[in-house]
Design a protein around this motif. Structure first.
Motif, PDB file in Angstrom:
ATOM      1  N   ILE A   1      44.689  58.231  52.419  1.00 29.29           N
ATOM      2  CA  ILE A   1      45.988  59.211  52.837  1.00 29.29           C
ATOM      3  C   ILE A   1      46.953  58.547  52.577  1.00 29.29           C
ATOM      4  CG2 ILE A   1      46.768  60.802  54.709  1.00 29.29           C
ATOM      5  CD1 ILE A   1      44.915  62.263  52.394  1.00 29.29           C
ATOM      6  N   LYS A   2      47.996  58.739  52.450  1.00 28.83           N
ATOM      7  CA  LYS A   2      49.542  57.700  52.725  1.00 28.83           C
ATOM      8  C   LYS A   2      49.851  57.794  54.088  1.00 28.83           C
ATOM      9  CE  LYS A   2      51.037  57.331  47.546  1.00 28.83           C
ATOM     10  NZ  LYS A   2      52.432  58.152  47.514  1.00 28.83           N
ATOM     11  N   PRO A   3      50.211  57.145  54.540  1.00 30.87           N
ATOM     12  CA  PRO A   3      50.507  55.517  54.259  1.00 30.87           C
ATOM     13  C   PRO A   3      49.353  55.102  54.509  1.00 30.87           C
ATOM     14  CG  PRO A   3      51.389  55.839  56.492  1.00 30.87           C
ATOM     15  CD  PRO A   3      51.285  57.142  55.529  1.00 30.87           C
ATOM     16  N   VAL A   4      48.697  53.667  53.381  1.00 30.40           N
ATOM     17  CA  VAL A   4      47.558  53.246  53.714  1.00 30.40           C
ATOM     18  C   VAL A   4      47.983  51.716  54.091  1.00 30.40           C
ATOM     19  CG1 VAL A   4      45.181  52.372  52.497  1.00 30.40           C
ATOM     20  CG2 VAL A   4      46.346  54.638  51.674  1.00 30.40           C
ATOM     21  N   ASP A   5      47.071  51.431  55.408  1.00 27.37           N
ATOM     22  CA  ASP A   5      47.274  50.078  55.219  1.00 27.37           C
ATOM     23  C   ASP A   5      47.048  49.326  54.624  1.00 27.37           C
ATOM     24  OD1 ASP A   5      46.712  48.389  57.699  1.00 27.37           O
ATOM     25  OD2 ASP A   5      44.727  47.940  57.354  1.00 27.37           O
ATOM     26  N   GLY A   6      47.241  48.579  54.505  1.00 26.43           N
ATOM     27  CA  GLY A   6      47.124  47.361  53.047  1.00 26.43           C
ATOM     28  C   GLY A   6      45.301  47.509  53.672  1.00 26.43           C
ATOM     29  N   ALA A   7      44.871  45.780  54.242  1.00 24.47           N
ATOM     30  CA  ALA A   7      43.764  45.916  54.780  1.00 24.47           C
ATOM     31  C   ALA A   7      43.309  46.444  54.608  1.00 24.47           C
ATOM     32  CB  ALA A   7      43.629  44.621  56.061  1.00 24.47           C
ATOM     33  N   ALA A   8      42.901  48.069  55.004  1.00 22.38           N
ATOM     34  CA  ALA A   8      42.096  48.896  54.641  1.00 22.38           C
ATOM     35  C   ALA A   8      41.719  48.664  53.047  1.00 22.38           C
ATOM     36  CB  ALA A   8      42.361  49.968  55.525  1.00 22.38           C
ATOM     37  N   LEU A   9      43.378  48.999  52.259  1.00 20.32           N
ATOM     38  CA  LEU A   9      42.969  49.509  51.105  1.00 20.32           C
ATOM     39  C   LEU A   9      42.556  48.342  50.065  1.00 20.32           C
ATOM     40  CD1 LEU A   9      44.243  51.044  49.290  1.00 20.32           C
ATOM     41  CD2 LEU A   9      46.460  50.581  48.584  1.00 20.32           C
ATOM     42  N   MET A  10      42.845  47.103  50.887  1.00 18.41           N
ATOM     43  CA  MET A  10      41.772  46.043  49.794  1.00 18.41           C
ATOM     44  C   MET A  10      41.244  46.258  49.798  1.00 18.41           C
ATOM     45  SD  MET A  10      42.632  43.107  48.033  1.00 18.41           S
ATOM     46  CE  MET A  10      44.559  43.026  48.302  1.00 18.41           C
ATOM     47  N   LEU A  11      40.276  46.212  51.708  1.00 22.92           N
ATOM     48  CA  LEU A  11      38.754  46.358  51.415  1.00 22.92           C
ATOM     49  C   LEU A  11      38.247  47.670  50.652  1.00 22.92           C
ATOM     50  CD1 LEU A  11      36.669  45.688  52.957  1.00 22.92           C
ATOM     51  CD2 LEU A  11      36.881  46.707  54.676  1.00 22.92           C
ATOM     52  N   ARG A  12      38.640  48.632  50.354  1.00 31.68           N
ATOM     53  CA  ARG A  12      38.357  49.723  49.480  1.00 31.68           C
ATOM     54  C   ARG A  12      38.135  49.363  48.227  1.00 31.68           C
ATOM     55  NH1 ARG A  12      34.920  51.973  48.781  1.00 31.68           N
ATOM     56  NH2 ARG A  12      34.558  54.476  48.424  1.00 31.68           N
ATOM     57  N   VAL A  13      39.165  48.579  48.021  1.00 29.77           N
ATOM     58  CA  VAL A  13      39.579  48.300  46.663  1.00 29.77           C
ATOM     59  C   VAL A  13      38.414  47.117  45.787  1.00 29.77           C
ATOM     60  CG1 VAL A  13      40.561  46.856  44.144  1.00 29.77           C
ATOM     61  CG2 VAL A  13      41.603  48.854  46.216  1.00 29.77           C
ATOM     62  N   GLU A  14      38.087  46.328  46.890  1.00 34.47           N
ATOM     63  CA  GLU A  14      37.027  45.214  46.952  1.00 34.47           C
ATOM     64  C   GLU A  14      35.710  45.994  46.933  1.00 34.47           C
ATOM     65  OE1 GLU A  14      37.886  42.505  49.718  1.00 34.47           O
ATOM     66  OE2 GLU A  14      38.842  41.419  48.220  1.00 34.47           O
ATOM     67  N   GLU A  15      35.140  46.950  47.518  1.00 33.75           N
ATOM     68  CA  GLU A  15      33.711  47.453  47.722  1.00 33.75           C
ATOM     69  C   GLU A  15      33.715  48.432  46.435  1.00 33.75           C
ATOM     70  OE1 GLU A  15      34.004  48.188  52.196  1.00 33.75           O
ATOM     71  OE2 GLU A  15      34.766  50.225  50.941  1.00 33.75           O
ATOM     72  N   VAL A  16      34.977  48.902  46.277  1.00 33.30           N
ATOM     73  CA  VAL A  16      34.532  50.412  44.614  1.00 33.30           C
ATOM     74  C   VAL A  16      34.727  49.435  43.260  1.00 33.30           C
ATOM     75  CG1 VAL A  16      36.261  51.126  42.930  1.00 33.30           C
ATOM     76  CG2 VAL A  16      35.920  52.044  45.481  1.00 33.30           C
ATOM     77  N   LEU A  17      35.110  47.834  43.344  1.00 33.79           N
ATOM     78  CA  LEU A  17      34.921  47.399  41.877  1.00 33.79           C
ATOM     79  C   LEU A  17      33.861  46.211  42.321  1.00 33.79           C
ATOM     80  CD1 LEU A  17      38.587  45.270  42.177  1.00 33.79           C
ATOM     81  CD2 LEU A  17      37.378  46.328  40.648  1.00 33.79           C
ATOM     82  N   GLU A  18      32.811  46.381  43.760  1.00 33.91           N
ATOM     83  CA  GLU A  18      31.563  45.629  43.901  1.00 33.91           C
ATOM     84  C   GLU A  18      30.599  47.177  43.234  1.00 33.91           C
ATOM     85  OE1 GLU A  18      29.012  42.420  43.472  1.00 33.91           O
ATOM     86  OE2 GLU A  18      30.828  42.602  44.301  1.00 33.91           O
ATOM     87  N   ASP A  19      30.586  48.108  43.397  1.00 36.82           N
ATOM     88  CA  ASP A  19      29.870  49.239  42.884  1.00 36.82           C
ATOM     89  C   ASP A  19      30.038  49.497  42.044  1.00 36.82           C
ATOM     90  OD1 ASP A  19      29.520  49.753  45.759  1.00 36.82           O
ATOM     91  OD2 ASP A  19      30.340  51.488  45.997  1.00 36.82           O
ATOM     92  N   TYR A  20      30.899  48.841  40.718  1.00 32.11           N
ATOM     93  CA  TYR A  20      31.912  49.750  39.444  1.00 32.11           C
ATOM     94  C   TYR A  20      30.970  47.627  38.632  1.00 32.11           C
ATOM     95  CZ  TYR A  20      33.914  50.150  34.605  1.00 32.11           C
ATOM     96  OH  TYR A  20      34.553  50.244  33.234  1.00 32.11           O
ATOM     97  N   ARG A  21      30.964  46.930  39.040  1.00 31.79           N
ATOM     98  CA  ARG A  21      30.628  45.106  38.712  1.00 31.79           C
ATOM     99  C   ARG A  21      30.146  45.646  37.022  1.00 31.79           C
ATOM    100  NH1 ARG A  21      32.361  40.597  39.225  1.00 31.79           N
ATOM    101  NH2 ARG A  21      33.720  41.359  41.771  1.00 31.79           N
ATOM    102  N   GLY A  22      28.305  46.475  38.491  1.00 32.64           N
ATOM    103  CA  GLY A  22      26.925  46.451  37.634  1.00 32.64           C
ATOM    104  C   GLY A  22      27.543  47.825  36.741  1.00 32.64           C
ATOM    105  N   SER A  23      27.596  48.563  36.171  1.00 37.31           N
ATOM    106  CA  SER A  23      28.384  49.729  35.462  1.00 37.31           C
ATOM    107  C   SER A  23      29.358  49.389  34.069  1.00 37.31           C
ATOM    108  CB  SER A  23      29.199  50.498  36.121  1.00 37.31           C
ATOM    109  OG  SER A  23      28.955  51.997  35.133  1.00 37.31           O
ATOM    110  N   TYR A  24      30.005  48.125  34.665  1.00 34.86           N
ATOM    111  CA  TYR A  24      31.063  47.579  33.532  1.00 34.86           C
ATOM    112  C   TYR A  24      30.458  46.187  32.667  1.00 34.86           C
ATOM    113  CZ  TYR A  24      34.695  44.462  31.952  1.00 34.86           C
ATOM    114  OH  TYR A  24      35.497  43.396  31.024  1.00 34.86           O
ATOM    115  N   GLU A  25      29.535  45.693  33.756  1.00 36.60           N
ATOM    116  CA  GLU A  25      28.893  44.255  32.778  1.00 36.60           C
ATOM    117  C   GLU A  25      27.663  45.719  32.259  1.00 36.60           C
ATOM    118  OE1 GLU A  25      29.299  41.784  32.391  1.00 36.60           O
ATOM    119  OE2 GLU A  25      30.445  40.959  34.527  1.00 36.60           O
ATOM    120  N   HIS A  26      27.115  46.556  31.766  1.00 34.33           N
ATOM    121  CA  HIS A  26      26.064  46.743  31.106  1.00 34.33           C
ATOM    122  C   HIS A  26      26.791  47.544  30.280  1.00 34.33           C
ATOM    123  CE1 HIS A  26      22.740  49.708  29.777  1.00 34.33           C
ATOM    124  NE2 HIS A  26      23.465  50.605  30.240  1.00 34.33           N
ATOM    125  N   GLN A  27      28.302  47.774  29.904  1.00 35.50           N
ATOM    126  CA  GLN A  27      29.257  48.187  29.194  1.00 35.50           C
ATOM    127  C   GLN A  27      29.578  47.873  28.291  1.00 35.50           C
ATOM    128  OE1 GLN A  27      32.066  50.898  30.912  1.00 35.50           O
ATOM    129  NE2 GLN A  27      30.764  51.863  32.033  1.00 35.50           N
TER     130      GLN A  27
END
Length: 202
Positions: A101-127
Motif C-alpha cells: 500500500i502506497k506510500p511505501v517506506d523506502g527501506a521497507a520496500l528495499m528489504l521486501r524486494v531483496e527478500e523476493v529476489l532471494e526467493d526467486y534466485r533458485g527458480s531463475y538459476e534453474h530456468q
C-alpha cells in the motif's frame, strides 16, 4: 549478478523516486509509464517487477495476466494507494509476490524486494540452466541428435549401430561428443538433467 527492477507506474514522480532509490543500491532500473510499454519490452533476466495497480488503459491485474500469457516468470510486487481485499486476493491468486500500500517506506520496500529476489534466485538459476541445456542440445549435429534420441529410448550402442548401419565404436564416439557438447558427464547425466528441466529428447 546485478538484478533488474522494472518499475511500472503512470506517476512520473513515483517512477523517478523508485529509480533513484534502487539505482544507488546497485540495481539496474527500467521505468515504464504503462503496462503496455512493459509488455512490449518483455522483461527478462534476474529481477522483479514493481507494478502499480491503478493505471489508465490497462490496470495492474490486466498487466499481470498478460505477463503470464507471455510466459514471464519474474516476481511481481503490486503497489497501490487504493488497494482493497478483493484486488489483493486476485493479485496473489495470479501469482503476485506481495501487495504493498502506497506510500511505501523506502527501506521497507528495499528489504521486501531483496527478500523476493532471494526467493526467486533458485527458480531463475534453474530456468537459466534449462535454457542453456536446450541450446546445447539444439546445436548438436544431425547424427548426434539421431543417436541421442535413440539412446533416450533405451537402446544400447550395439542396437543403435545396427539400426544406423555404423560401428558401435562410432556410436560411442558420438555419445562422448554429445556429453562434451552439453557439458555433462555422460548420457545418463544428460537424461537426468533433461528430465529435471522437462526437456523432451525423443
Amino acid at each position: 549478478m546485478s538484478p533488474t527492477l522494472y518499475v511500472v507506474d503512470d506517476d512520473e514522480s513515483v517512477r523517478d523516486g523508485l529509480a533513484t532509490l534502487f539505482e544507488v543500491s546497485g540495481f539496474t532500473v527500467e521505468v515504464f509509464d504503462s503496462g503496455r510499454a512493459l509488455l512490449a519490452r518483455k522483461p527478462e533476466g534476474f529481477g522483479c517487477i514493481l507494478l502499480d495497480l491503478r493505471m489508465p488503459d490497462m490496470d495492474g491485474l490486466q498487466v499481470q495476466e498478460a505477463l503470464a500469457q507471455q510466459g514471464n516468470t519474474l516476481p511481481v510486487l503490486f503497489m497501490s494507494a487504493y488497494g482493497d481485499i478483493p484486488q489483493t486476493v486476485l493479485a496473489i491468486k495470479g501469482g503476485a509476490a506481495d501487495f504493498l500500500i502506497k506510500p511505501v517506506d523506502g527501506a521497507a520496500l528495499m528489504l521486501r524486494v531483496e527478500e523476493v529476489l532471494e526467493d526467486y534466485r533458485g527458480s531463475y538459476e534453474h530456468q537459466r540452466a534449462g535454457r542453456e541445456l536446450r541450446i546445447a542440445i539444439d546445436r548438436l549435429s544431425a547424427r548426434e541428435r539421431q543417436i541421442l534420441k535413440l539412446s533416450a529410448t533405451g537402446k544400447n550402442s550395439q542396437a543403435i549401430a545396427g539400426e544406423l548401419g555404423i560401428s558401435p565404436r562410432t556410436v560411442e564416439a558420438h555419445r562422448s561428443h554429445i556429453a562434451a557438447k552439453t557439458g555433462t558427464q555422460s548420457l545418463a547425466d544428460l537424461f537426468r538433467l533433461a528430465s529435471m528441466h522437462s526437456l523432451i529428447l525423443h
